[in-house]
Design a protein around this motif. Structure first.
Motif, PDB file in Angstrom:
ATOM      1  N   LEU A 272       0.812  -1.214   0.000  1.00  0.00           N
ATOM      2  CA  LEU A 272       0.000   0.000   0.000  1.00  0.00           C
ATOM      3  C   LEU A 272       0.847   1.267   0.000  1.00  0.00           C
ATOM      4  CD1 LEU A 272      -2.927   1.227   0.445  1.00  0.00           C
ATOM      5  CD2 LEU A 272      -2.434   1.074   2.904  1.00  0.00           C
ATOM      6  N   THR A 273       2.035   1.205   0.598  1.00  0.00           N
ATOM      7  CA  THR A 273       2.832   2.404   0.856  1.00  0.00           C
ATOM      8  C   THR A 273       3.465   2.956  -0.423  1.00  0.00           C
ATOM      9  OG1 THR A 273       3.336   1.579   3.073  1.00  0.00           O
ATOM     10  CG2 THR A 273       4.703   3.360   2.233  1.00  0.00           C
ATOM     11  N   ILE A 274       3.261   4.241  -0.645  1.00  0.00           N
ATOM     12  CA  ILE A 274       3.814   4.932  -1.819  1.00  0.00           C
ATOM     13  C   ILE A 274       5.323   5.063  -1.658  1.00  0.00           C
ATOM     14  CG2 ILE A 274       3.826   7.137  -3.047  1.00  0.00           C
ATOM     15  CD1 ILE A 274       0.832   7.353  -2.214  1.00  0.00           C
ATOM     16  N   ARG A 275       6.068   4.742  -2.719  1.00  0.00           N
ATOM     17  CA  ARG A 275       7.524   4.663  -2.631  1.00  0.00           C
ATOM     18  C   ARG A 275       8.237   5.845  -3.288  1.00  0.00           C
ATOM     19  NH1 ARG A 275       7.806   1.667   1.665  1.00  0.00           N
ATOM     20  NH2 ARG A 275       6.586  -0.260   1.453  1.00  0.00           N
ATOM     21  N   ASP A 276       7.592   7.003  -3.333  1.00  0.00           N
ATOM     22  CA  ASP A 276       8.287   8.197  -3.804  1.00  0.00           C
ATOM     23  C   ASP A 276       9.405   8.557  -2.830  1.00  0.00           C
ATOM     24  OD1 ASP A 276       6.502   8.327  -5.878  1.00  0.00           O
ATOM     25  OD2 ASP A 276       5.246   9.876  -4.972  1.00  0.00           O
ATOM     26  N   ARG A 277      10.429   9.210  -3.342  1.00  0.00           N
ATOM     27  CA  ARG A 277      11.537   9.643  -2.487  1.00  0.00           C
ATOM     28  C   ARG A 277      11.053  10.723  -1.520  1.00  0.00           C
ATOM     29  NH1 ARG A 277      16.233   7.179  -1.177  1.00  0.00           N
ATOM     30  NH2 ARG A 277      17.157   8.590   0.359  1.00  0.00           N
TER      31      ARG A 277
ATOM     32  N   GLU B 238      -4.760  -4.928  -8.342  1.00  0.00           N
ATOM     33  CA  GLU B 238      -3.369  -5.209  -8.699  1.00  0.00           C
ATOM     34  C   GLU B 238      -2.483  -4.866  -7.508  1.00  0.00           C
ATOM     35  OE1 GLU B 238      -0.239  -4.023 -12.250  1.00  0.00           O
ATOM     36  OE2 GLU B 238      -1.623  -2.512 -11.478  1.00  0.00           O
ATOM     37  N   GLN B 239      -1.523  -5.730  -7.214  1.00  0.00           N
ATOM     38  CA  GLN B 239      -0.561  -5.442  -6.167  1.00  0.00           C
ATOM     39  C   GLN B 239       0.839  -5.311  -6.767  1.00  0.00           C
ATOM     40  OE1 GLN B 239      -1.269  -4.492  -3.345  1.00  0.00           O
ATOM     41  NE2 GLN B 239      -3.110  -5.503  -2.550  1.00  0.00           N
ATOM     42  N   PRO B 240       1.616  -4.359  -6.268  1.00  0.00           N
ATOM     43  CA  PRO B 240       1.268  -3.410  -5.211  1.00  0.00           C
ATOM     44  C   PRO B 240       0.255  -2.367  -5.687  1.00  0.00           C
ATOM     45  CG  PRO B 240       3.423  -2.887  -6.096  1.00  0.00           C
ATOM     46  CD  PRO B 240       3.014  -4.174  -6.743  1.00  0.00           C
ATOM     47  N   ILE B 241      -0.614  -1.954  -4.786  1.00  0.00           N
ATOM     48  CA  ILE B 241      -1.658  -0.990  -5.105  1.00  0.00           C
ATOM     49  C   ILE B 241      -1.152   0.449  -4.958  1.00  0.00           C
ATOM     50  CG2 ILE B 241      -2.585  -0.901  -2.756  1.00  0.00           C
ATOM     51  CD1 ILE B 241      -4.586  -0.862  -6.106  1.00  0.00           C
ATOM     52  N   ALA B 242       0.031   0.626  -4.369  1.00  0.00           N
ATOM     53  CA  ALA B 242       0.556   1.965  -4.094  1.00  0.00           C
ATOM     54  C   ALA B 242       0.564   2.885  -5.315  1.00  0.00           C
ATOM     55  CB  ALA B 242       1.955   1.868  -3.492  1.00  0.00           C
TER      56      ALA B 242
ATOM     57  N   ALA C 264      -1.455   3.065  -7.793  1.00  0.00           N
ATOM     58  CA  ALA C 264      -2.822   3.538  -8.045  1.00  0.00           C
ATOM     59  C   ALA C 264      -3.247   4.569  -7.006  1.00  0.00           C
ATOM     60  CB  ALA C 264      -3.789   2.358  -8.047  1.00  0.00           C
ATOM     61  N   ILE C 265      -2.810   4.389  -5.750  1.00  0.00           N
ATOM     62  CA  ILE C 265      -3.096   5.380  -4.707  1.00  0.00           C
ATOM     63  C   ILE C 265      -2.412   6.701  -5.052  1.00  0.00           C
ATOM     64  CG2 ILE C 265      -2.888   5.924  -2.254  1.00  0.00           C
ATOM     65  CD1 ILE C 265      -4.686   3.561  -2.634  1.00  0.00           C
ATOM     66  N   ALA C 266      -1.164   6.620  -5.498  1.00  0.00           N
ATOM     67  CA  ALA C 266      -0.421   7.831  -5.852  1.00  0.00           C
ATOM     68  C   ALA C 266      -1.065   8.544  -7.030  1.00  0.00           C
ATOM     69  CB  ALA C 266       1.029   7.478  -6.175  1.00  0.00           C
ATOM     70  N   GLU C 267      -1.532   7.792  -8.021  1.00  0.00           N
ATOM     71  CA  GLU C 267      -2.199   8.401  -9.171  1.00  0.00           C
ATOM     72  C   GLU C 267      -3.472   9.121  -8.746  1.00  0.00           C
ATOM     73  OE1 GLU C 267      -2.841   5.297 -11.981  1.00  0.00           O
ATOM     74  OE2 GLU C 267      -0.703   5.048 -12.438  1.00  0.00           O
ATOM     75  N   TRP C 268      -4.224   8.505  -7.824  1.00  0.00           N
ATOM     76  CA  TRP C 268      -5.415   9.177  -7.312  1.00  0.00           C
ATOM     77  C   TRP C 268      -5.019  10.495  -6.634  1.00  0.00           C
ATOM     78  CZ3 TRP C 268      -6.549  10.768  -2.375  1.00  0.00           C
ATOM     79  CH2 TRP C 268      -7.864  11.200  -2.153  1.00  0.00           C
ATOM     80  N   GLY C 269      -3.969  10.446  -5.827  1.00  0.00           N
ATOM     81  CA  GLY C 269      -3.524  11.659  -5.146  1.00  0.00           C
ATOM     82  C   GLY C 269      -3.130  12.754  -6.108  1.00  0.00           C
TER      83      GLY C 269
ATOM     84  N   GLY D 183      -4.280  -1.535 -11.446  1.00  0.00           N
ATOM     85  CA  GLY D 183      -4.656  -0.700 -10.311  1.00  0.00           C
ATOM     86  C   GLY D 183      -5.862  -1.257  -9.577  1.00  0.00           C
ATOM     87  N   PHE D 184      -6.852  -0.404  -9.359  1.00  0.00           N
ATOM     88  CA  PHE D 184      -8.071  -0.842  -8.680  1.00  0.00           C
ATOM     89  C   PHE D 184      -8.954  -1.725  -9.560  1.00  0.00           C
ATOM     90  CE2 PHE D 184      -7.121   2.547  -5.671  1.00  0.00           C
ATOM     91  CZ  PHE D 184      -7.578   1.999  -4.481  1.00  0.00           C
ATOM     92  N   ARG D 185      -8.674  -1.751 -10.858  1.00  0.00           N
ATOM     93  CA  ARG D 185      -9.468  -2.539 -11.812  1.00  0.00           C
ATOM     94  C   ARG D 185     -10.942  -2.137 -11.742  1.00  0.00           C
ATOM     95  NH1 ARG D 185      -6.009  -7.908 -10.317  1.00  0.00           N
ATOM     96  NH2 ARG D 185      -4.306  -7.525 -11.774  1.00  0.00           N
ATOM     97  N   ARG D 186     -11.152  -0.847 -11.747  1.00  0.00           N
ATOM     98  CA  ARG D 186     -12.518  -0.326 -11.711  1.00  0.00           C
ATOM     99  C   ARG D 186     -13.236  -0.606 -13.026  1.00  0.00           C
ATOM    100  NH1 ARG D 186     -13.305   4.462  -8.027  1.00  0.00           N
ATOM    101  NH2 ARG D 186     -11.319   4.994  -7.050  1.00  0.00           N
TER     102      ARG D 186
END
Length: 490
Positions: A147-152, A372-376, A378-383, A429-432
């Motif tokens: 789940l955790t976003i891996r940006d620097r 899809e995993q990792p989901i991070a 997709a979370i970052a794209e939403w943000g 991603g979320f496969r919506r």
């Protein structure tokens, strides 16, 4: 714990033996590896009979079987006595057993070893878990890692570090990591795991929730002790916070915005109570206008299933006190008005810049489907999509692109001129999936970055002989949804 020179010797021994995730998987083969994932060790025992150092370490730490001392001496040269004195091993009658778990943990970018307390319940043995038990690599730990976003980032905060798995991940993309826990035994394990893996940018501190922090951070990742349990003395530190109900999650979500730098993320794995108030309304009441929020409910358990899950986790199933504990916990949930327990992800992003002046986006999604995993990512794209909300004029001027994994599915009578239903579906991603009208589907199909959204709407209006202003008023709000949900990209 081990002295520094012995930690270095242990790292060398594990490395030279090939004691890695891939090394163990190759040694065991698919059948034994799969069985070990179900806590059954017999196939793995049969697959580790070659006397190699890798086989010995696998039997000793992963199968938790006794091994002849000469074999262990060969696999851990010069270390057996030091590890016995440090509480890693037990020796008796010429045999050696593991007293702690050392487990290889592999990612795409790194191979680590994680020390924790022994894995309970192997081969159906009674589970023995003490109050200060330090959990190893658990499904919850891997879920949070995905789940955790891996940006620097500059500073990351691992709240409730346990054995330090999240700290190992965070250290790879953070200049500085602060890892905390209320369990001194967990803190000692984390320090050991950091040293064993050569990680030197993590500060380990004791304390509850945000107390150990001395300033704002860029990323918070936490799998707190979220189990909703009655206030009895039968408490396991790794899962029971001591706070009433689901208030540990609430406290984190309410306080996190004030602990984040602008643009910073807080990502939480947690349980929440399902009551007569809709869950979206309850959790929505925890959220601050300082943050955009994506809350995803992944699963809901009824009270009986929830109690059974955690009583078995603690090893109470089949014991003389099981029925009494079951009745007490179930009665407590009923008295609290809790009709179910939700499990999922809470993602907050501290607003800043242009987004600060607009209303926050709070999306609460009931999504029990496969993702899809990792989901991070997709979370970052939403943000990114909600960080700078666009008005309709700006949307009309945007040159958007259909995400490459989006496909169109249609259903209808064979031979019919037009489909009855058009479905846009994501493959990643979320496969919506969302139903779409003909104009919406045509707009998505035409978004290739060449024309603006306004130009596409104008062309569609001309083709369908519709009024351009009316069609724009209909489609532009939909374009905003398609951006936020990830069907289109800017």
């Amino acid at each position: 714990m081990l002295a520094d020179e012995h930690i270095e010797q242990l790292r060398i021994a594990l490395s030279e033996a090939g004691f890695s995730y891939d090394g163990v998987a190759d040694l065991l083969g698919p059948l034994a590896h799969s069985a070990l994932g179900r806590n059954e060790t017999t196939p793995a025992w049969l697959a580790t009979a070659d006397g190699s150092a890798l086989a010995t370490l696998t039997r000793l730490f992963l199968l938790q079987r006794p091994v002849e001392r000469p074999e262990v001496e060969r696999a851990l040269p010069g270390l057996v006595e030091a590890m016995r004195a440090a509480g890693f091993l037990e020796a008796s009658g010429g045999e050696v057993r593991a007293a702690l778990d050392i487990r290889p943990y592999g990612t795409e970018d790194a191979d680590w070893w994680v020390v924790s307390d022994l894995t309970p319940g192997l081969d159906g043995a009674p589970i023995k878990v003490g109050p200060e038990h330090v959990l190893g690599i658990s499904p919850a730990a891997t879920s949070l890692a995905q789940l955790t976003i891996r940006d620097r980032v500059g500073t990351a905060f691992d709240l409730g570090t346990g054995c330090g798995v999240q700290a190992l991940h965070l250290a790879q993309h953070s200049d500085r990591v602060i890892a905390t826990d209320v369990n001194d035994r967990a803190l000692a394990m984390t320090r050991l795991n950091l040293a064993l893996n050569g990680i030197d940018n993590v500060e380990v501190r004791g304390g509850s929730l945000f107390d150990p922090l001395d300033g704002p951070v860029d990323l918070i990742a936490t799998n707190p002790p979220f189990v909703i349990s009655p206030p009895t003395g039968d408490r396991l530190t790794y899962r029971d916070s001591g706070f009433p109900g689901d208030s540990v999650g609430e406290r984190i979500i309410r306080e996190a915005p004030g602990r984040l730098n602008e643009g910073g993320w807080c990502q939480v794995l947690a349980n929440w109570a399902i009551t007569e108030i809709p869950w979206e309304e309850r959790i929505g009441g925890w959220l601050s206008a300082d943050c955009d929020a994506l809350i995803v409910q992944r699963e809901v358990l009824d009270p009986a299933a929830y109690v059974e899950l955690w009583l078995k986790d603690a090893g109470h199933h089949g014991t003389p006190g099981y029925l009494a504990k079951y009745e007490e916990w179930l009665g407590w949930l009923e008295a609290e008005g809790i009709t179910g327990v939700g499990f999922g992800w809470l993602n907050l992003r501290r607003r800043g810049g242009e987004a600060t002046a607009s209303n926050p986006t709070h999306t609460l999604l009931d999504w029990p489907y496969t993702v899809e995993q990792p989901i991070a990512p997709a979370i970052a794209e939403w943000g990114d999509a909600v960080a700078s909300p666009a008005d309709q004029q700006r949307l009309a001027q945007s040159r958007l692109v259909r995400r490459a994994d989006v496909v169109q599915e249609t259903t209808g009578e064979p031979g019919a001129e037009d489909p009855e239903v058009i479905l846009l579906r994501q493959q990643r991603g979320f496969r919506r999936a969302r139903t779409a009208g003909t104009a919406e589907a045509a707009l998505v199909g035409a978004c290739d970055g060449e024309l603006t959204v306004g130009q596409i709407i104008g062309a569609l209006a001309q083709l369908t002989e519709a009024d351009p202003a009316e069609l724009g008023a209909e489609l532009l709000p939909v374009v905003g949804e398609l951006l936020t949900e990830g069907f289109l990209q800017d």
